[in-house]
Design an enzyme around this catalytic site. Structure first.
Site, PDB file in Angstrom:
ATOM      1  CG  ASP A  51       0.840  13.010  -1.676  1.00 46.93           C
ATOM      2  OD1 ASP A  51       2.212  13.098  -2.171  1.00 46.93           O
ATOM      3  OD2 ASP A  51       0.241  14.174  -1.359  1.00 46.93           O
ATOM      4  CG  ASP A  77       2.290  -3.506   1.004  1.00 44.39           C
ATOM      5  OD1 ASP A  77       2.406  -4.671   0.425  1.00 44.39           O
ATOM      6  OD2 ASP A  77       1.467  -3.305   2.055  1.00 44.39           O
ATOM      7  CE  LYS A 100       2.462  13.233   2.555  1.00 45.31           C
ATOM      8  NZ  LYS A 100       1.755  13.750   1.585  1.00 45.31           N
ATOM      9  CE1 TYR A 120       4.388  -2.565   5.508  1.00 41.33           C
ATOM     10  CE2 TYR A 120       4.667  -4.894   5.541  1.00 41.33           C
ATOM     11  CZ  TYR A 120       4.111  -3.812   5.110  1.00 41.33           C
ATOM     12  OH  TYR A 120       3.025  -4.000   4.234  1.00 41.33           O
ATOM     13  CG  ASP A 138      -0.708  -4.706  -4.026  1.00 38.06           C
ATOM     14  OD1 ASP A 138       0.266  -5.361  -3.662  1.00 38.06           O
ATOM     15  OD2 ASP A 138      -1.835  -5.091  -3.396  1.00 38.06           O
TER      16      ASP A 138
END
Ligand code: IPM
Ligand code: MG
Length: 356
Positions: free
Chosen positions: A221, A245, A189, A138, A249
């Site tokens: 994942d 983020d 990851k 970001y 959601d």
């Protein structure tokens, strides 16, 4: 206690208005809150040419806490990036050093049917996602869109985390786990990204200081899959800015609606910005359709985390539970047999439950 109120764009003003009505009830009962409003996001751009006007930033810096609605306005998407509404929230997070974002996903028993997942998968869910909020891809430099020698354009962003950034959010994660079921799952990851390999190393190192917390690691994942398969296996998840983020959601839908989830973004001294995790939903803005509960619950989080007013926070949360138990629902959480109401009427119902 001075609160900077930044409603923002789209449904922001409607949902913040309901949260303020709730706070007014507590004020009338003796809570000393001083509220000051300012424009932010597209509203800031329209009023003073910048999504995070200087006066707004100053107000947020001087206040003891920030209550934030939402930013985002499709009609401003063609502006250069630094003037787009989203820059307001990113700028506030960076300027106020709000590196620790708490996104609880708790399911109210009454809403188990509103989730698209089977009730038995989600019933009783109580998950806390801790998202690092001021680093990662970001904010990483360099970034941009450049033209290559062959004339083709290339977009690039940089994922980066320093040791100290990872260490402080890891501590936040462990401390939060200590207050709950003492299980921390770090999402990374590390199998592909060097940044994330460092992330894992540092989290393991910090974990040695918290032998009483059970630490596990999961690739992002797999985390996305496990959240749908068996979300109740998680207690606290700690992760970077971008993964957080996305996963937050996703986690919100386990609870039935993204319209239900509050969040707190804290600095090292627990000064915070409080906002619903959902966006500005321009498609339903101004129609009295939005669910104000995530914002009302964000106000409760503000009273708890920034002002240590546990009783006042609980009073709001209990009122929300009451309203849900009474079958009152905005469209996003409506199911057959419950009563559909608008944004303002949902505010009315919470206030009625507060004063009952
Ligand atoms: C969020 C939002 C923001 C983010 C946007 C509006 C910049 O999606 O708070 O989750 O990406 O962090
Ligand atoms: Mg988001």
């Amino acid at each position: 206690m001075k609160i900077a109120v930044l409603p923002g764009d789209g449904i922001g003003p409607e949902i913040v208005a309901q949260a303020l009505r709730v706070l007014e009830v507590l004020k009338a009962d003796g809570l000393k809150l001083e509220l000051e409003h300012a424009d932010v996001g597209g509203a800031g751009y329209r009023a003073s040419g910048h999504p995070l006007p200087e006066a707004t930033l100053k107000l947020a810096k001087d206040a003891d806490a920030v209550l934030f609605g939402a930013v985002g306005d499709f009609s401003l998407d063609t502006l250069p990036r630094h003037l787009r509404p989203e820059q307001a929230i990113l700028g506030l997070r960076k300027e106020l050093q709000l590196f620790a974002n708490f996104r609880p996903a708790v399911i109210y028993p009454e809403l188990a049917d509103a989730s698209t997942l089977k009730p038995e998968v989600v019933a009783g869910l109580d998950l806390l996602i801790i998202r690092e909020l001021t680093g990662d891809i970001y904010f990483g430099q360099p970034r941009g869109i450049r033209t290559l020698e062959n004339g083709e354009r290339e977009g690039f962003d940089t994922m980066r985390y320093s040791e100290s950034e990872i260490r402080r959010i890891a501590h936040t994660g462990f401390r939060a786990a200590r207050k709950r079921n003492r299980k921390l799952c770090s999402v990374d990851k590390a199998n592909v990204l060097d940044t994330m390999q460092l992330w894992r190393e540092i989290v393991i190192e910090v974990g040695k200081e918290y032998p009483d917390v059970e630490l596990s690691h999961i690739y992002v994942d797999n985390a996305a899959m496990q959240l749908l398969k068996n979300p109740k296996q998680f207690d606290v998840m700690v992760t970077g800015n971008m993964f957080g983020d996305i996963l937050s959601d996703q986690a919100s839908m386990l609870t039935g609606s993204i319209g239900m989830l509050p969040s707190a973004s804290l600095d090292a001294n627990d000064k915070g910005l409080y906002e619903p995790i959902h966006g500005s939903a321009p498609d339903i803005a101004g129609k009295n359709l939005a669910n104000p509960l995530a914002t009302i619950l964000s106000a409760a989080m503000m009273l708890r985390y920034s002002f240590n007013l546990e009783d006042a926070a609980l009073r709001i949360e209990t009122a929300v539970k009451r309203v849900l138990a009474d079958g009152i629902r905005t469209g996003d959480i409506w199911t057959t047999g419950t009563t559909k109401v608008g944004t303002k009427e949902m505010g009315d119902a919470v206030i009625k439950a507060l004063t009952a």
